[in-house]
Design a protein around this motif. Structure first.
Motif, PDB file in Angstrom:
ATOM      1  N   TYR A   1       0.824  -1.200   0.000  1.00 31.89           N
ATOM      2  CA  TYR A   1       0.000   0.000   0.000  1.00 31.89           C
ATOM      3  C   TYR A   1       0.866   1.260   0.000  1.00 31.89           C
ATOM      4  N   ASP A   2       2.122   1.114  -0.398  1.00 35.75           N
ATOM      5  CA  ASP A   2       3.025   2.249  -0.528  1.00 35.75           C
ATOM      6  C   ASP A   2       2.960   2.792  -1.954  1.00 35.75           C
ATOM      7  N   ILE A   3       3.580   3.952  -2.164  1.00 29.36           N
ATOM      8  CA  ILE A   3       3.670   4.527  -3.506  1.00 29.36           C
ATOM      9  C   ILE A   3       5.138   4.576  -3.913  1.00 29.36           C
ATOM     10  N   PHE A   4       5.386   4.437  -5.221  1.00 33.07           N
ATOM     11  CA  PHE A   4       6.742   4.275  -5.723  1.00 33.07           C
ATOM     12  C   PHE A   4       6.986   5.220  -6.901  1.00 33.07           C
ATOM     13  N   ASP A   5       8.282   5.460  -7.174  1.00 31.69           N
ATOM     14  CA  ASP A   5       8.638   6.168  -8.401  1.00 31.69           C
ATOM     15  C   ASP A   5       8.917   5.129  -9.493  1.00 31.69           C
ATOM     16  N   TYR A   6       9.347   5.601 -10.654  1.00 30.63           N
ATOM     17  CA  TYR A   6       9.499   4.694 -11.795  1.00 30.63           C
ATOM     18  C   TYR A   6      10.620   3.680 -11.601  1.00 30.63           C
ATOM     19  N   THR A   7      11.539   3.927 -10.651  1.00 27.93           N
ATOM     20  CA  THR A   7      12.650   3.000 -10.423  1.00 27.93           C
ATOM     21  C   THR A   7      12.273   1.846  -9.503  1.00 27.93           C
ATOM     22  N   GLY A   8      11.084   1.912  -8.884  1.00 25.59           N
ATOM     23  CA  GLY A   8      10.668   0.883  -7.940  1.00 25.59           C
ATOM     24  C   GLY A   8      10.984   1.222  -6.500  1.00 25.59           C
ATOM     25  N   HIS A   9      11.520   2.416  -6.250  1.00 27.01           N
ATOM     26  CA  HIS A   9      11.835   2.848  -4.889  1.00 27.01           C
ATOM     27  C   HIS A   9      10.707   3.737  -4.348  1.00 27.01           C
ATOM     28  N   SER A  10      10.715   3.958  -3.035  1.00 27.01           N
ATOM     29  CA  SER A  10       9.681   4.778  -2.410  1.00 27.01           C
ATOM     30  C   SER A  10       9.654   6.173  -3.023  1.00 27.01           C
ATOM     31  N   TYR A  11       8.459   6.700  -3.197  1.00 22.85           N
ATOM     32  CA  TYR A  11       8.281   8.006  -3.832  1.00 22.85           C
ATOM     33  C   TYR A  11       8.754   9.110  -2.893  1.00 22.85           C
TER      34      TYR A  11
END
Length: 749
Positions: free
Chosen positions: A332-342
């Motif tokens: 239930y987290d959000i991420f950037d395009y690299t797959g890491h936390s936003y």
């Protein structure tokens, strides 16, 4: 006024025999819902006391105590939650003690003709019910406090304390208006039966009424005590000795180095194949007690769960739709395009506390996991499906009741409505209207006077009030008949109207969603008062007073913690060993980013990655129609009559729980409410709801004991393999896309 249980023809099982010379009124039990007929007595005695000095004394103290304890420990890693069932059990001996010791003295109010007795007689079941209503106001979670926590602890900005206090009070009190408008449909209508209340009624009867015990059997109170002690003792195992028993994921124990098998087998971070838990809190974690949910609702929810978790998620994940292999399969987290936390701080304008559009464009679009996508998609479909389902199946009856402004004829009422009308004055409708108008005015004043802190224009509040007014009815019908509900309507609409304003979005969500949730709570309690034959005016007074007290205590404690604990809710900067991690506010914070800061236009529209999710609105709109039509063409087909599209959709979202919670909830619910109900109906009628209350109470009391005796003194548990509340599936949270490097995860080539 003692009640004695004997065999009675009312509903084919043991009912109460009531002495008419003491004021008891007994009527034919003609309620249309069998579960209600089997549980609620068709009787009343208007001479029994309800809103007494004892009610006020124990009730107010219970409300303050539960508000304080639940708020104080809500933000800790090791959380403690005390439900009203604990007060329900404790209040009985206290009430009886006061009835035996207080003087029977009349106290007069100065300069008035009003008076009351300190001790009006034996402690009654109606007093116990009102005390529980008081306590439940303090046991609930105040939605508005999430706004205060997220603003101060996650966004690290200020909010005016007066604005925060008014937000908390007005959003809670607003629910009284919606409840008053729809109470005739959602309370007086016997088909709106609120299944959860039957557990409460069963517990009141088991605790308070005397029962003749047949040879070779035990009374319901004795059954409650046996189950309670068993539950209390057993919870030492999952609660302290062997926490890992709460979720056992068999595949993870076999395939310790396989990401895919752990994704499939993890009950906490995966699909839960072969996962189970031997813990009542695992069973009740998401939908509450399955014993309070009708079997038809359980079947519908579990059907949705299997379609969503075992069909849609695997297909989308292993075909890498939306590049979801870059992220955990369940998260239930959000991420950037690299797959890491936003990195949220990168896109916030610190001066205006709005979206920094230039940075957002150069950084990354919002990315979320496949289960989070499905959760939002099902939320969209649930909104439209709920409206269409209720309109098709209940529209004519609702419209008829709405047009009928006069009281129903006696012949059209069920037994409980007849008894209530005969014995008690209803709450005047203008009470609700005056409160609604006052709170709306105070809410507008809050937003105009503190607009800089809440980011909310006054016209937006009027819009949100209309939305809440419209959606309370369809969602209320579903909750009143199945015990379940879900929605994200306010977040979506105001994310479109006011994008880039996270506080505004949370404020609108509070006034919309929180006020509707509060209305559902009030309506459910009014229905409980209907079953227990509580004077409606006494119910209204207790609900209003309890809500205001709980809001004040919750706000005060939360503000104190925010101002005294440094780095509260920030695990990376908290001192080592600090428990103030706010584990439940993370999802609320992420939602404020998706819907408020970035906005649905840049997430679920052409500027974002997930515009196709909007088709779920259309799916929800159309899907109920063919099943409703088929049920009309084939009216004798039981299967078609049982299909409930909104519940099937809701079950497919896996939000906000884990797969093991669904699996255990469904398994236990189907066993008792289908198999036992069909095969052993008399046993089910006497024991099922009592057992549910006893299991809840045992877990709650042992949880309190473990917390204060052990965890509060930094004794966290036994250091062994089973001493960790985990299913040992560390690889289930790993991405499987090539070259995505996450700490603790193997790199897939």
């Amino acid at each position: 006024m003692g009640d004695v249980f004997v065999l009675s023809p009312f509903s084919g099982h043991q009912e109460s025999s009531f002495d008419s010379s003491q004021g008891w009124q007994v009527e034919e039990n003609d309620h249309p819902i069998e579960e209600v007929r089997l549980t609620v007595d068709p009787t009343d005695n208007p001479n029994i006391t309800a809103l007494t000095f004892r009610t006020w004394l124990i009730g107010v103290m219970s409300c303050v105590l539960l508000s304080f304890v639940n708020t104080f420990f809500y933000y800790r890693t090791e959380q403690l939650s005390i439900g009203s069932v604990c007060i329900q059990i404790i209040a009985l001996p206290i009430g009886r003690f006061l009835a035996a010791t207080l003087p029977k003295k009349e106290i007069k109010f100065p300069f008035t003709n009003w008076s009351f007795s300190l001790n009006p007689g034996p402690f009654s079941m109606k007093e116990l019910c009102l005390i529980t209503i008081f306590a439940s106001a303090g046991a609930g979670d105040l939605f508005a406090m999430h706004v205060v926590i997220v603003v101060k602890a996650f966004y690290h900005t200020k909010i005016n304390p007066i604005a925060a206090f008014l937000l908390v009070q007005t959003s809670q009190l607003l629910g009284f208006g919606w409840a008053g408008i729809y109470r005739k449909i959602l309370v007086d209508n016997p088909y709106m039966w609120w299944p959860e209340n039957l557990i409460q009624v069963s517990l009141y009867k088991a605790l308070h009424q005397k029962e003749k015990r047949k040879k070779g059997t035990i009374t319901r109170f004795q059954f409650f005590i046996v189950v309670f002690i068993t539950s209390f003792a057993y919870y030492t195992i999952p609660g302290f000795i062997f926490p890992a028993i709460s979720t056992i994921s068999v595949l993870c124990l076999i395939f310790k180095k396989s990401i895919t098998m752990q994704q499939i087998g993890s009950g906490l971070k995966g699909l839960g194949v072969g996962s189970f838990g031997i813990d009542w809190s695992t069973v009740t974690n998401i939908w509450g007690s399955p014993l309070a949910t009708p079997a038809s609702a359980i079947f519908n929810i579990m059907l949705g769960f299997f379609i969503g978790i075992y069909v849609l998620i695997p297909i989308c994940y292993w075909t890498n739709a939306y590049n979801v292999k870059r992220f955990p399969i369940i998260s239930y987290d959000i991420f950037d395009y690299t797959g890491h936390s936003y990195n949220t701080t990168r896109i916030i304008n610190n001066k205006t506390f709005t979206l920094n559009l230039e940075e957002a464009e150069s950084y990354s679009k919002i990315n979320i996991s496949i289960n989070f996508l499905l959760a939002y998609g099902t939320s969209f479909a649930y909104m439209t499906a709920s409206i269409i389902h209720v309109a098709l199946h209940d529209g004519k009856n609702i419209l008829k009741m709405w047009k009928d402004t006069k009281e129903c004829d006696k012949e059209k009422m069920d037994v409980h409505a007849r008894l209530m009308k005969r014995n008690y004055e209803p709450v005047p409708q203008w009470w609700f209207y005056v409160l609604l108008v006052t709170v709306i005015g105070l809410s507008i004043f809050t937003c105009i006077g503190f607009g800089r802190h809440l980011q909310v224009p006054w016209w937006g509040l009027l819009f949100i009030f209309i939305i809440a007014l419209l959606f309370t009815l369809p969602f209320g019908v579903i909750m009143a008949t199945t015990g379940q509900g879900l929605n994200v309507i306010t977040e979506y609409i105001f994310g479109l109207i006011l994008p880039g304003n996270p506080i505004a979005n949370m404020t609108y969500k509070t006034y919309g969603t929180a006020s509707m949730n509060q209305a559902f709570t009030l309506l459910r309690d009014l229905n409980l008062g209907h079953y227990m034959k509580i004077p409606p005016k006494s119910m209204f007074i207790v609900q209003l007073t309890g809500t205001m007290i709980a809001s004040f205590v919750n706000f005060t404690i939360t503000s104190f913690l925010l101002n005294t604990i440094k780095h509260k809710c920030d695990p990376e900067n908290l001192s080592q060993g600090s428990l103030w991690t706010c584990p439940n506010d993370d999802v609320f914070y992420n939602a404020s980013i998706i819907w408020g800061l970035v906005g649905p236009m840049r997430t679920f529209d052409k500027l974002g990655n997930y515009s196709a999710l909007n088709f779920f609105f259309l799916i929800g709109l159309l899907l109920p129609i063919p099943f409703w039509y088929l049920s009309k063409v084939f009216p004798r087909n039981k299967l078609l009559r049982c299909i409930h599209i909104p519940l099937i959709i809701a079950g497919g979202g896996l939000f906000p729980a884990h797969s093991v919670n669904y699996i255990m909830w469904g398994t236990v619910g189907i066993f008792f409410n289908y198999y036992i109900y069909k095969r052993y109906k008399e046993w089910w009628a006497r024991h099922t709801y009592v057992m549910s209350a006893a299991l809840d109470a045992g877990v709650a009391f042992m949880g309190i004991f473990i917390f204060f005796a052990l965890q509060f003194n930094n004794i966290s548990g036994i250091d062994w393999w089973g001493g960790v509340a985990d299913d040992y599936c560390p690889l289930a949270s790993c991405p499987t896309a090539p070259q995505v490097i996450i700490k603790g995860c193997p790199t897939v080539k």
